[in-house]
Design a protein around this motif. Structure first.
Motif, PDB file in Angstrom:
ATOM      1  N   ALA A 253     -15.619 -41.137 -92.432  1.00  0.00           N
ATOM      2  CA  ALA A 253     -15.590 -42.103 -93.539  1.00  0.00           C
ATOM      3  C   ALA A 253     -14.655 -41.623 -94.648  1.00  0.00           C
ATOM      4  CB  ALA A 253     -17.001 -42.322 -94.087  1.00  0.00           C
ATOM      5  N   TYR A 254     -14.620 -40.327 -94.890  1.00  0.00           N
ATOM      6  CA  TYR A 254     -13.700 -39.759 -95.876  1.00  0.00           C
ATOM      7  C   TYR A 254     -12.254 -39.926 -95.391  1.00  0.00           C
ATOM      8  CZ  TYR A 254     -17.067 -37.314 -98.920  1.00  0.00           C
ATOM      9  OH  TYR A 254     -18.045 -36.999 -99.832  1.00  0.00           O
ATOM     10  N   LEU A 255     -12.035 -39.644 -94.115  1.00  0.00           N
ATOM     11  CA  LEU A 255     -10.680 -39.736 -93.570  1.00  0.00           C
ATOM     12  C   LEU A 255     -10.165 -41.175 -93.589  1.00  0.00           C
ATOM     13  CD1 LEU A 255     -10.989 -37.349 -90.474  1.00  0.00           C
ATOM     14  CD2 LEU A 255     -10.122 -36.815 -92.757  1.00  0.00           C
ATOM     15  N   ASP A 256     -11.064 -42.135 -93.435  1.00  0.00           N
ATOM     16  CA  ASP A 256     -10.673 -43.548 -93.398  1.00  0.00           C
ATOM     17  C   ASP A 256     -10.566 -44.177 -94.791  1.00  0.00           C
ATOM     18  OD1 ASP A 256     -10.685 -43.384 -90.647  1.00  0.00           O
ATOM     19  OD2 ASP A 256     -12.678 -44.259 -90.415  1.00  0.00           O
ATOM     20  N   ALA A 257     -11.108 -43.509 -95.805  1.00  0.00           N
ATOM     21  CA  ALA A 257     -11.163 -44.100 -97.153  1.00  0.00           C
ATOM     22  C   ALA A 257      -9.763 -44.230 -97.766  1.00  0.00           C
ATOM     23  CB  ALA A 257     -12.055 -43.260 -98.053  1.00  0.00           C
ATOM     24  N   ARG A 258      -9.565 -45.330 -98.466  1.00  0.00           N
ATOM     25  CA  ARG A 258      -8.344 -45.536 -99.241  1.00  0.00           C
ATOM     26  C   ARG A 258      -8.673 -45.336-100.717  1.00  0.00           C
ATOM     27  NH1 ARG A 258      -7.939 -51.535 -97.340  1.00  0.00           N
ATOM     28  NH2 ARG A 258     -10.114 -51.192 -97.900  1.00  0.00           N
ATOM     29  N   GLU A 259      -7.664 -45.202-101.533  1.00  0.00           N
ATOM     30  CA  GLU A 259      -7.902 -44.945-102.958  1.00  0.00           C
ATOM     31  C   GLU A 259      -8.755 -46.044-103.582  1.00  0.00           C
ATOM     32  OE1 GLU A 259      -5.449 -43.666-107.002  1.00  0.00           O
ATOM     33  OE2 GLU A 259      -4.344 -44.319-105.223  1.00  0.00           O
ATOM     34  N   GLU A 260      -8.511 -47.294-103.171  1.00  0.00           N
ATOM     35  CA  GLU A 260      -9.263 -48.414-103.755  1.00  0.00           C
ATOM     36  C   GLU A 260     -10.714 -48.480-103.258  1.00  0.00           C
ATOM     37  OE1 GLU A 260      -6.463 -50.251-100.553  1.00  0.00           O
ATOM     38  OE2 GLU A 260      -6.458 -48.577-102.001  1.00  0.00           O
ATOM     39  N   ASP A 261     -11.058 -47.650-102.270  1.00  0.00           N
ATOM     40  CA  ASP A 261     -12.428 -47.624-101.755  1.00  0.00           C
ATOM     41  C   ASP A 261     -13.346 -46.709-102.569  1.00  0.00           C
ATOM     42  OD1 ASP A 261     -11.881 -49.344 -99.610  1.00  0.00           O
ATOM     43  OD2 ASP A 261     -11.133 -47.682 -98.392  1.00  0.00           O
ATOM     44  N   ILE A 262     -12.793 -45.936-103.487  1.00  0.00           N
ATOM     45  CA  ILE A 262     -13.611 -45.023-104.291  1.00  0.00           C
ATOM     46  C   ILE A 262     -14.104 -45.779-105.516  1.00  0.00           C
ATOM     47  CG2 ILE A 262     -13.717 -42.769-105.393  1.00  0.00           C
ATOM     48  CD1 ILE A 262     -12.957 -42.749-102.389  1.00  0.00           C
ATOM     49  N   ASP A 333     -10.888 -37.769-105.409  1.00  0.00           N
ATOM     50  CA  ASP A 333      -9.749 -37.627-104.507  1.00  0.00           C
ATOM     51  C   ASP A 333     -10.143 -37.618-103.032  1.00  0.00           C
ATOM     52  OD1 ASP A 333      -8.088 -37.552-106.672  1.00  0.00           O
ATOM     53  OD2 ASP A 333      -7.714 -35.396-106.621  1.00  0.00           O
ATOM     54  N   ALA A 334     -11.317 -38.122-102.712  1.00  0.00           N
ATOM     55  CA  ALA A 334     -11.765 -38.130-101.317  1.00  0.00           C
ATOM     56  C   ALA A 334     -10.773 -38.858-100.411  1.00  0.00           C
ATOM     57  CB  ALA A 334     -13.142 -38.775-101.204  1.00  0.00           C
ATOM     58  N   TRP A 335     -10.113 -39.866-100.937  1.00  0.00           N
ATOM     59  CA  TRP A 335      -9.172 -40.666-100.150  1.00  0.00           C
ATOM     60  C   TRP A 335      -7.946 -39.863 -99.697  1.00  0.00           C
ATOM     61  CZ3 TRP A 335      -4.206 -41.317-102.166  1.00  0.00           C
ATOM     62  CH2 TRP A 335      -4.052 -40.937-103.511  1.00  0.00           C
ATOM     63  N   LYS A 336      -7.739 -38.692-100.288  1.00  0.00           N
ATOM     64  CA  LYS A 336      -6.579 -37.878 -99.924  1.00  0.00           C
ATOM     65  C   LYS A 336      -6.788 -37.092 -98.628  1.00  0.00           C
ATOM     66  CE  LYS A 336      -4.803 -37.297-104.633  1.00  0.00           C
ATOM     67  NZ  LYS A 336      -4.411 -36.334-105.686  1.00  0.00           N
TER      68      LYS A 336
END
Length: 352
Positions: A253-262, A333-336
């Motif tokens: 889920a972290y790997l798939d997250a985009r910046e707008e998902d946080i 910064d999880a989306w990174k």
């Protein structure tokens, strides 16, 4: 950037990095032990740590206390001689019992936030465990330093600053989080450190300062040290490691997250938290109430008949791999995150 080792009393960190506590079940003995083996300090989250114990639903506190022993033993097995402790939230019911258990088990340190740990020294009295409050502002740092000095004639063994870009429960208002100014908060960090140095001089004792919150790469780690921190704290970066205790689907889920998902989501007890958007988050944000299945007495002040959802149930669903119906706490910064790494790779990337 090659940082020197850090001494905290009789504890030696070969690498000046603390792994942040992540509950429920994200940072257990596996992750904490790996960080300790890499030369840093591994933190086991005590929050509902016994969720896999067979009697968790019927004997929650005893299950949690038992699991604390199992996870510490697991961490010690991975990092003989390494530095391992517990993250214990002040907001937890039976807080004193968990602190006393950590002391009894021989933990190296206790980090405590989600409220001010004003009575932590009392619960750990007579032990050698190192004690550290988590603060976010100069005001909260001043309160805890003054209180411990007056009531217990002591200061923290180290102090953790968690900034607005941290994950999980946050010590800021929603407005402060949405209007965050990095430069302005850097000045706040300097003021906190200056306050700590006042008490260092008064008590003639070094109080290392650990800075966390959004430290996702070497550049941000370097900035933390430039502000005057003695060590850094990272949590989100350690989720996408081989050694992290969470289910692989949680990591994905972290790997798939985009910046707008946080996004920022309100905890059942009113605190803002940062999480990854999913079906669960959308339901909560829309105002839907997700009735708890049962109450396991996790947080002080929680009213099961009134809360929008049960945070214990939401976090357990997530860590077990239900990435759509669980609460996926994360840092800004999880989306990174782009790949699964080892703990050693993360430590080397952050510290050089």
């Amino acid at each position: 950037m090659k940082q020197k080792e850090l001494q905290i009393g009789n504890l030696t960190l070969r690498r000046p990095i603390f792994q942040g506590g992540m509950g429920v079940g994200v940072s257990l003995g596996g992750l904490a032990g790996a960080v300790a083996a890499a030369g840093g300090a591994g933190a086991i989250s005590a929050a509902q740590i016994g969720f896999r114990e067979p009697d968790f639903d019927t004997n929650t506190v005893e299950a949690n206390l038992r699991a604390m022993g199992k996870e510490l033993q697991k961490a010690r097995g991975r990092a003989e001689g390494g530095v391992v402790g517990f993250n214990i939230m002040v907001a937890m019911q039976h807080y004193a019992d968990y602190v006393k258990q950590a002391v009894k088990l021989g933990a190296d340190f206790i980090v405590s936030g989600a409220g001010l740990p004003v009575d932590l020294p009392e619960y750990a009295a007579g032990s050698n465990v190192k004690l550290a409050p988590i603060v976010s502002t100069e005001k909260s740092a001043g309160v805890i330093l003054k209180y411990w000095a007056r009531k217990f004639e002591r200061v923290p063994d180290f102090l953790v600053i968690e900034g607005p870009k941290a994950g999980g429960h946050l010590g800021f208002t929603g407005e402060q989080l949405t209007s965050f100014d990095e430069a302005a908060y850097g000045e706040e960090v300097k003021r906190i450190i200056a306050k700590v140095r006042e008490y260092e001089a008064r008590f003639q004792k070094k109080i290392p300062v650990v800075l966390g919150g959004g430290i996702s790469g070497m550049e941000k780690a370097a900035r933390a040290f430039a502000l005057g921190a003695d060590a850094i704290q990272a949590a989100t970066r350690f989720v996408t490691t081989e050694e992290c205790d969470a289910d692989p689907r949680y990591k994905q889920a972290y790997l798939d997250a985009r910046e707008e998902d946080i996004l920022l989501i309100k905890s059942p007890v009113g605190l803002p938290g940062r999480a990854i958007r999913n079906v669960f988050a959308d339901r909560v944000m829309s105002g839907e109430r997700i009735a708890p299945e049962r109450c396991r007495g996790c947080i002080k002040g929680c009213r099961p008949t009134e809360i929008p959802y049960c945070i214990t149930e939401a976090l357990i669903r997530a860590v077990k791999g239900d990435r759509e119906n669980g609460l996926l706490f994360c840092g800004a910064d999880a989306w990174k995150a782009e790949r699964i790494e080892t703990v050693q790779q993360v430590v080397d990337d952050l510290l050089g």
